[in-house]
Design an enzyme around this catalytic site. Structure first.
Site, PDB file in Angstrom:
ATOM      1  N   LYS A 195      -9.952  -4.879  -5.046  1.00  0.00           N
ATOM      2  CA  LYS A 195     -10.879  -3.751  -5.172  1.00  0.00           C
ATOM      3  C   LYS A 195     -10.219  -2.561  -5.829  1.00  0.00           C
ATOM      4  O   LYS A 195     -10.855  -1.777  -6.496  1.00  0.00           O
ATOM      5  CB  LYS A 195     -11.227  -3.266  -3.765  1.00  0.00           C
ATOM      6  CG  LYS A 195     -12.242  -3.983  -3.033  1.00  0.00           C
ATOM      7  CD  LYS A 195     -12.290  -3.292  -1.675  1.00  0.00           C
ATOM      8  CE  LYS A 195     -13.036  -4.098  -0.668  1.00  0.00           C
ATOM      9  NZ  LYS A 195     -12.676  -3.679   0.683  1.00  0.00           N
TER      10      LYS A 195
ATOM     11  N   LYS B 114       0.833  -1.217   0.000  1.00  0.00           N
ATOM     12  CA  LYS B 114       0.000   0.000   0.000  1.00  0.00           C
ATOM     13  C   LYS B 114       0.863   1.260   0.000  1.00  0.00           C
ATOM     14  O   LYS B 114       0.443   2.282  -0.531  1.00  0.00           O
ATOM     15  CB  LYS B 114      -0.966   0.001   1.187  1.00  0.00           C
ATOM     16  CG  LYS B 114      -1.946  -1.158   1.123  1.00  0.00           C
ATOM     17  CD  LYS B 114      -3.398  -0.756   1.084  1.00  0.00           C
ATOM     18  CE  LYS B 114      -4.207  -1.910   0.532  1.00  0.00           C
ATOM     19  NZ  LYS B 114      -5.570  -1.984   0.908  1.00  0.00           N
TER      20      LYS B 114
ATOM     21  N   LYS C 129      -3.386 -10.796  -6.838  1.00  0.00           N
ATOM     22  CA  LYS C 129      -4.743 -11.071  -6.356  1.00  0.00           C
ATOM     23  C   LYS C 129      -5.774 -10.120  -6.945  1.00  0.00           C
ATOM     24  O   LYS C 129      -5.476  -8.961  -7.234  1.00  0.00           O
ATOM     25  CB  LYS C 129      -4.768 -11.063  -4.821  1.00  0.00           C
ATOM     26  CG  LYS C 129      -5.057  -9.730  -4.197  1.00  0.00           C
ATOM     27  CD  LYS C 129      -5.399  -9.851  -2.720  1.00  0.00           C
ATOM     28  CE  LYS C 129      -5.948  -8.483  -2.328  1.00  0.00           C
ATOM     29  NZ  LYS C 129      -6.300  -8.233  -1.007  1.00  0.00           N
TER      30      LYS C 129
HETATM   31  P1  ATP Z   1      -7.569  -4.067  -1.516  1.00  0.00           P
HETATM   32  O1  ATP Z   1      -7.155  -5.085  -2.493  1.00  0.00           O
HETATM   33  O2  ATP Z   1      -7.993  -2.791  -2.110  1.00  0.00           O
HETATM   34  O3  ATP Z   1      -6.620  -3.912  -0.392  1.00  0.00           O
HETATM   35  P2  ATP Z   1      -9.365  -6.086  -0.674  1.00  0.00           P
HETATM   36  O4  ATP Z   1     -10.185  -6.440  -1.841  1.00  0.00           O
HETATM   37  O5  ATP Z   1      -8.258  -6.974  -0.254  1.00  0.00           O
HETATM   38  O6  ATP Z   1      -8.874  -4.597  -0.809  1.00  0.00           O
HETATM   39  P3  ATP Z   1     -10.209  -6.088   2.070  1.00  0.00           P
HETATM   40  O7  ATP Z   1     -11.210  -5.308   2.797  1.00  0.00           O
HETATM   41  O8  ATP Z   1      -8.791  -5.767   2.347  1.00  0.00           O
HETATM   42  O9  ATP Z   1     -10.404  -5.949   0.525  1.00  0.00           O
HETATM   43  O10 ATP Z   1     -10.470  -7.640   2.283  1.00  0.00           O
HETATM   44  C1  ATP Z   1     -11.625  -8.187   2.828  1.00  0.00           C
HETATM   45  C2  ATP Z   1     -11.543  -9.692   2.889  1.00  0.00           C
HETATM   46  O11 ATP Z   1     -11.584 -10.246   1.569  1.00  0.00           O
HETATM   47  C3  ATP Z   1     -10.256 -10.225   3.514  1.00  0.00           C
HETATM   48  O12 ATP Z   1     -10.565 -11.351   4.307  1.00  0.00           O
HETATM   49  C4  ATP Z   1      -9.426 -10.628   2.349  1.00  0.00           C
HETATM   50  O13 ATP Z   1      -8.496 -11.638   2.675  1.00  0.00           O
HETATM   51  C5  ATP Z   1     -10.494 -11.128   1.375  1.00  0.00           C
HETATM   52  N1  ATP Z   1     -10.040 -11.017  -0.014  1.00  0.00           N
HETATM   53  C6  ATP Z   1      -9.853  -9.878  -0.707  1.00  0.00           C
HETATM   54  N2  ATP Z   1      -9.432 -10.137  -1.960  1.00  0.00           N
HETATM   55  C7  ATP Z   1      -9.375 -11.490  -2.064  1.00  0.00           C
HETATM   56  C8  ATP Z   1      -9.014 -12.383  -3.117  1.00  0.00           C
HETATM   57  N3  ATP Z   1      -8.637 -11.935  -4.304  1.00  0.00           N
HETATM   58  N4  ATP Z   1      -9.077 -13.707  -2.875  1.00  0.00           N
HETATM   59  C9  ATP Z   1      -9.462 -14.193  -1.673  1.00  0.00           C
HETATM   60  N5  ATP Z   1      -9.812 -13.395  -0.644  1.00  0.00           N
HETATM   61  C10 ATP Z   1      -9.769 -12.067  -0.818  1.00  0.00           C
END
Ligand code: ATP
Ligand code: LTN
Length: 329
Positions: free
Chosen positions: A198, A113, A195
């Site tokens: 968002k 980040k 991964k």
């Molecule tokens: P960013 O990628 O912008 O940091 P994010 O999509 O990871 O955001 P978070 O709020 O950080 O969103 O994550 C919420 C939950 O979703 C966490 O438990 C995280 O591990 C899970 N998660 C997010 N993206 C994935 C993914 N691609 N595959 C599996 N789990 C995910």
């Protein structure tokens, strides 16, 4: 015997993705019968990046609506907004004072980040894991269902809990990460080596939970694969195909062998469409319910007020115990 306690959360920044659904929410739904569950919207964590205030407010309610639309029962589970239970911020500060700079510097999410937001590497981004530890430890959670990317934050939470318990006697429960193998890490459709996120810049890389069926189908058709035309699970050499298989597996509960058999000799075109349809069919009822719930602001308000009241009961008990032990009047 009383039920084990679960806590998890999602940040209120940005639109939820298929990764959030398969990696987090869908697993929460499966666990709600068996455990005493606390599910929150981590809107204080969202402040570690810049947000439009109106958008942050709307996103918080959208995520709440999605939790319910996806099948989390607000009567069975305690669903709440982090900022409405002030104990989080308070224990977060206390835990900051027990967390070392060295351990925070090792966090990969902080490193990622900081790169993405080079103009805003704030102190909150750095101490993010201490607030997350507070979220978990306040409820004495036994299990924390998250995606693979959060495992490191769970490790630091455990270290903090153990450190505190050693200094002041048994106070916190040492929580465990619960990472489901099939959905631990859903990858991007365009870049299957990182991964699905968002905050991705290429919109074709991500399936948003609000995407219309045509958009979902189009994104899957464009998904990067390889030139072999064989549906086989091998994340090393076939990351694109393996990611699609993983998505399909976590929705249908089929094994990789079953999926390989299902698409033997059929080529990628048919495979991609079938995966897209499975995703569309899973999301459709959720999207319909989501739209209805989101329009009912009174219902949403009732749920988050009720949730915060229930969460506060346990959180304040733990916080008082902590303050007593460390000498805070
Ligand atoms: P960013 O990628 O912008 O940091 P994010 O999509 O990871 O955001 P978070 O709020 O950080 O969103 O994550 C919420 C939950 O979703 C966490 O438990 C995280 O591990 C899970 N998660 C997010 N993206 C994935 C993914 N691609 N595959 C599996 N789990 C995910
Ligand atoms: N850091 C997590 C979101 C989060 C969380 C939590 C997850 C905040 N507090 C407590 C589990 C338990 C994330 O970025 N995915």
């Amino acid at each position: 015997m009383s039920k084990k306690i679960i806590l998890s959360g999602i940040q209120a920044t940005g639109k939820l993705t298929l990764g959030n659904y398969l990696g987090a929410i869908n697993n929460w739904v499966r666990m709600q019968e068996e455990y005493n569950c606390y599910y929150m919207i981590a809107n204080l964590h969202s402040l570690t990046v810049r947000n439009e205030p109106e958008e942050l407010k709307n996103n918080t309610l959208k995520i709440l609506a999605l939790y319910i639309a996806a099948g989390l029962n607000p009567e069975k589970n305690t669903i709440f907004i982090q900022s409405q239970v002030k104990e989080h911020a308070e224990l977060g500060w206390i835990l900051d004072c027990y967390t070392y700079m060295g351990e925070l510097s090792r966090m990969t999410q902080f490193k990622d980040k900081s790169q993405k937001h080079a103009d805003n590497i704030n102190a909150g981004l750095f101490t993010y894991p201490a607030l997350m530890a507070a979220d978990i430890l306040l409820y004495k959670a036994d299990l924390v269902p998250v995606g693979e990317d959060q495992r490191q934050h769970l490790e630091i939470t455990r270290d903090l809990a153990e450190r505190f318990n050693k200094l002041y006697g048994e106070t916190f429960v040492i929580p465990e990460a619960y990472v489901r193998k099939e959905s631990a890490r859903i990858m991007g459709l365009q870049d299957p080596t990182s991964k699905m996120s968002k905050s991705a810049t290429n919109l074709n890389d991500v399936i948003f939970l609000e995407d219309e069926p045509e958009v979902i189908l189009k994104k899957f058709k464009k998904a990067v694969t390889d030139s072999e035309n064989i549906v086989k699970f091998d994340p090393e050499t076939k990351p694109g195909v393996s990611n699609l298989m993983q998505i399909y597996a976590s929705i249908t509960n089929k094994t990789m062998e079953e999926i390989e058999k299902e698409f033997e000799g059929s080529g990628y075109g048919n495979f991609k469409t079938t995966v897209a349809e499975a995703v569309i069919n899973t999301l459709k009822p959720i999207q319909e319910k989501y739209k209805m719930i989101l329009n009912d602001k009174e219902y949403l308000e009732k749920i988050y007020i009720d949730g915060a009241n229930r969460a506060r009961e346990l959180a304040s008990k733990t916080l008082n115990e902590v303050k007593e032990k460390i000498g805070i009047l």
